[in-house]
Structures are given as C-alpha cells and as structure tokens.
Write a protein that holds these residues in place. Structure first.
Motif, short mmCIF file in Angstrom:
data_model
loop_
_atom_site.label_atom_id
_atom_site.label_comp_id
_atom_site.label_asym_id
_atom_site.label_seq_id
_atom_site.Cartn_x
_atom_site.Cartn_y
_atom_site.Cartn_z
N ALA A 24 -10.47 0.74 0.82
CA ALA A 24 -11.92 0.56 0.74
C ALA A 24 -12.62 1.81 0.21
N TYR A 25 -12.19 2.98 0.68
CA TYR A 25 -12.87 4.21 0.29
C TYR A 25 -12.44 4.72 -1.08
N THR A 26 -11.22 4.42 -1.51
CA THR A 26 -10.74 4.96 -2.78
C THR A 26 -11.02 4.05 -3.97
N THR A 27 -10.80 2.75 -3.81
CA THR A 27 -10.99 1.84 -4.94
C THR A 27 -12.16 0.88 -4.73
N GLY A 28 -12.43 0.55 -3.47
CA GLY A 28 -13.51 -0.41 -3.20
C GLY A 28 -13.17 -1.82 -3.63
N TYR A 29 -11.91 -2.05 -3.99
CA TYR A 29 -11.50 -3.38 -4.47
C TYR A 29 -10.23 -3.82 -3.76
N PHE A 30 -10.30 -4.99 -3.15
CA PHE A 30 -9.14 -5.56 -2.46
C PHE A 30 -8.52 -6.62 -3.35
N SER A 31 -7.44 -6.23 -4.01
CA SER A 31 -6.76 -7.10 -4.96
C SER A 31 -5.80 -8.03 -4.23
N ARG A 32 -5.22 -8.93 -5.00
CA ARG A 32 -4.24 -9.85 -4.43
C ARG A 32 -3.01 -9.09 -3.90
N VAL A 33 -2.66 -8.01 -4.57
CA VAL A 33 -1.53 -7.19 -4.13
C VAL A 33 -1.81 -6.59 -2.75
N ILE A 34 -3.03 -6.14 -2.54
CA ILE A 34 -3.41 -5.58 -1.24
C ILE A 34 -3.31 -6.66 -0.16
N GLY A 35 -3.76 -7.86 -0.48
CA GLY A 35 -3.65 -8.97 0.47
C GLY A 35 -2.22 -9.25 0.85
N ILE A 36 -1.33 -9.25 -0.14
CA ILE A 36 0.09 -9.48 0.12
C ILE A 36 0.67 -8.35 0.97
N ALA A 37 0.23 -7.11 0.70
CA ALA A 37 0.71 -5.97 1.49
C ALA A 37 0.30 -6.12 2.96
N LEU A 38 -0.93 -6.57 3.20
CA LEU A 38 -1.39 -6.81 4.57
C LEU A 38 -0.57 -7.91 5.24
N LEU A 39 -0.23 -8.94 4.48
CA LEU A 39 0.60 -10.01 5.03
C LEU A 39 2.00 -9.51 5.35
N CYS A 40 2.50 -8.56 4.56
CA CYS A 40 3.81 -7.96 4.85
C CYS A 40 3.77 -7.18 6.15
N VAL A 41 2.65 -6.48 6.39
CA VAL A 41 2.49 -5.77 7.67
C VAL A 41 2.52 -6.77 8.82
N PHE A 42 1.87 -7.91 8.63
CA PHE A 42 1.86 -8.95 9.65
C PHE A 42 3.27 -9.47 9.92
N ALA A 43 4.03 -9.71 8.84
CA ALA A 43 5.40 -10.22 8.98
C ALA A 43 6.28 -9.21 9.73
N ILE A 44 6.14 -7.93 9.41
CA ILE A 44 6.92 -6.90 10.09
C ILE A 44 6.54 -6.84 11.57
N TYR A 45 5.24 -6.92 11.83
CA TYR A 45 4.77 -6.89 13.22
C TYR A 45 5.35 -8.05 14.02
N MET A 46 5.31 -9.25 13.45
CA MET A 46 5.84 -10.42 14.15
C MET A 46 7.33 -10.27 14.40
N PHE A 47 8.06 -9.72 13.43
CA PHE A 47 9.50 -9.51 13.61
C PHE A 47 9.76 -8.55 14.77
N VAL A 48 9.00 -7.46 14.82
CA VAL A 48 9.18 -6.47 15.88
C VAL A 48 8.85 -7.07 17.24
N VAL A 49 7.75 -7.84 17.31
CA VAL A 49 7.34 -8.45 18.58
C VAL A 49 8.39 -9.44 19.08
N VAL A 50 8.86 -10.31 18.19
CA VAL A 50 9.88 -11.30 18.57
C VAL A 50 11.18 -10.62 18.97
N HIS A 51 11.56 -9.59 18.22
CA HIS A 51 12.80 -8.86 18.53
C HIS A 51 12.71 -8.22 19.91
#
Length: 229
Positions: A24-51
């Motif tokens: 937000a502070y550096t580019t001010g633009y949330f691209s599709r790649v950023i959205g996918i990166a956030l979803l990857c964080v979610f996937a990793i979090y869910m894996f850790v929680v289930v594990h």
C-alpha cells in the motif's frame, strides 16, 4: 488463554499485515499477483493450523484419556453448527441491507455506513461467537475467533477479492500528501491488533481496559470519518 496457541495466528496476521502495508505504501496498487500472494499466505496458514491440530490429537491419544464429558452426538453438533451459521449469516445480511437503506436515506456518508452498519453486519458472527464463548468460559475460542476472523479477512477475503479485481488505494480523502487510508486506517489496524494481542501473549489474559480502549478507538475512528466528509 493458551498463549502457545495464539502465537502462530498472531505471527501470521502481522506478516500478512506488514506485506499488505508495504504494498500500500510503496506502490498503492494491489495487483492480481498480490492477491494470489495473500491467498498463498492463507494456504500456508491453514496447513500449519491443520498440522498442529493433528499433532495435538496424536499426542492426546498417546496420553492417558481424560474422563469424557457429556456431549451431543457428532452429527447433531454439526447440524447445530450449520444451522447456527446459517441463521447468523441471514441475520447479518438483513442488517447490512436494511442498514444501508436507512443510512442512505439519512444522508450518512458511504464510509460511515461501511464502518457501522456493514462492519457490524459482517462482524456479527464474530461478535455472537465471542460473547457466547466467554459466557461458556471458553476464552481461547473467543480470542481465537477474533484473531482468526481478522486474519481471514486480510488474507482470504482481501486476497480473493484482489485476485478477481485489482484496485488502487483510494485517494478521494487526503491528509496532507497521503490518502486517509495510509495516514490513518492502516496505522489504526496495527494499533488495534497490538493492543489486543501483545498483552494476551505476555500475560495469557485479556483485561477490561483493553476492551474499553478498543471501543474508544472505534468511536473516535467513526468521528474522524464523519469529520472527513
């Protein structure tokens, strides 16, 4: 509150929040790649929680079993869970739709509608669950519900929405040379989570003063939004 169970969700939240803020502070633009990166964080979090949950289950099975509490059959508990979630979702939907209509007719700004009616409607399940858990002396469930909901909103909801429709940081409201969301909204997000999580991790308890401060911040934030219109 079980401090050990809080640390990982809190860590994941702040990792995602820092990543979100940097973008937000550096580019001010949330691209599709950023959205996918956030979803990857979610996937990793869910894996850790289930594990971790599976590991705790194995450890519990290897220890001497505790006396079983009288409980509902699994199928009935699942049924009540689904029905309860459905009723809460239905009630929240009614609250949001009708709240927007009433607020719109009163001439309340859109940002204030989002911070009050819409925010209350979307957070109603967390509110009901948190209060019910506290009444039933399940503080870990209450705290975990709040932290988990914030984390899900940040990485799953925001990530999915950004992956579908990239966007720029709104600049319709400015404070000096910065959009209001960068000057106020994101710092307030960090402050609120720090106030709630840091004392809980250090002491294993949530105190009444934390709730009072959070309520004051919320109402002050609403007044600030009103003053910006």
């Amino acid at each position: 509150v079980d401090v050990a169970e809080l640390k990982k969700p809190v860590l994941f939240f702040f990792i995602a929040a820092v990543f979100y803020a940097v973008v937000a502070y550096t580019t001010g633009y949330f691209s599709r790649v950023i959205g996918i990166a956030l979803l990857c964080v979610f996937a990793i979090y869910m894996f850790v929680v289930v594990h971790d949950a599976m590991k705790r289950r194995v450890d519990a099975e290897n220890t001497e079993p505790a006396p079983e509490e009288k409980a509902l059959p699994t199928w009935k508990a699942l049924l009540f869970l689904v029905l309860g979630a459905a009723f809460i979702a239905f009630g929240a939907d009614l609250l949001v739709d009708n709240g927007i209509i009433i607020a719109g007719r009163l001439g309340v700004p859109e940002s204030v509608i989002a911070l009050t009616f819409v925010a209350l409607g979307t957070s109603l399940p967390e509110l009901v669950t948190a209060i019910t858990a506290l009444v039933k002396k399940r503080s870990a469930l209450s705290v975990g519900n709040i932290i988990g909901a914030n984390l899900f909103n940040l990485v799953l909801v925001s990530g999915l929405a950004t992956a579908i429709g990239p966007f720029r940081v709104p600049s319709s409201k400015m404070i000096g040379a910065y959009p209001a969301s960068l000057a106020v909204d994101i710092p307030v997000m960090f402050a609120v989570m720090l106030i709630m999580t840091v004392p809980a991790i250090k002491t294993g308890k949530l105190k009444r003063w934390q709730g009072i401060i959070l309520l004051i911040i919320y109402f002050a934030f609403i007044l600030f939004q009103l003053s910006m219109n």
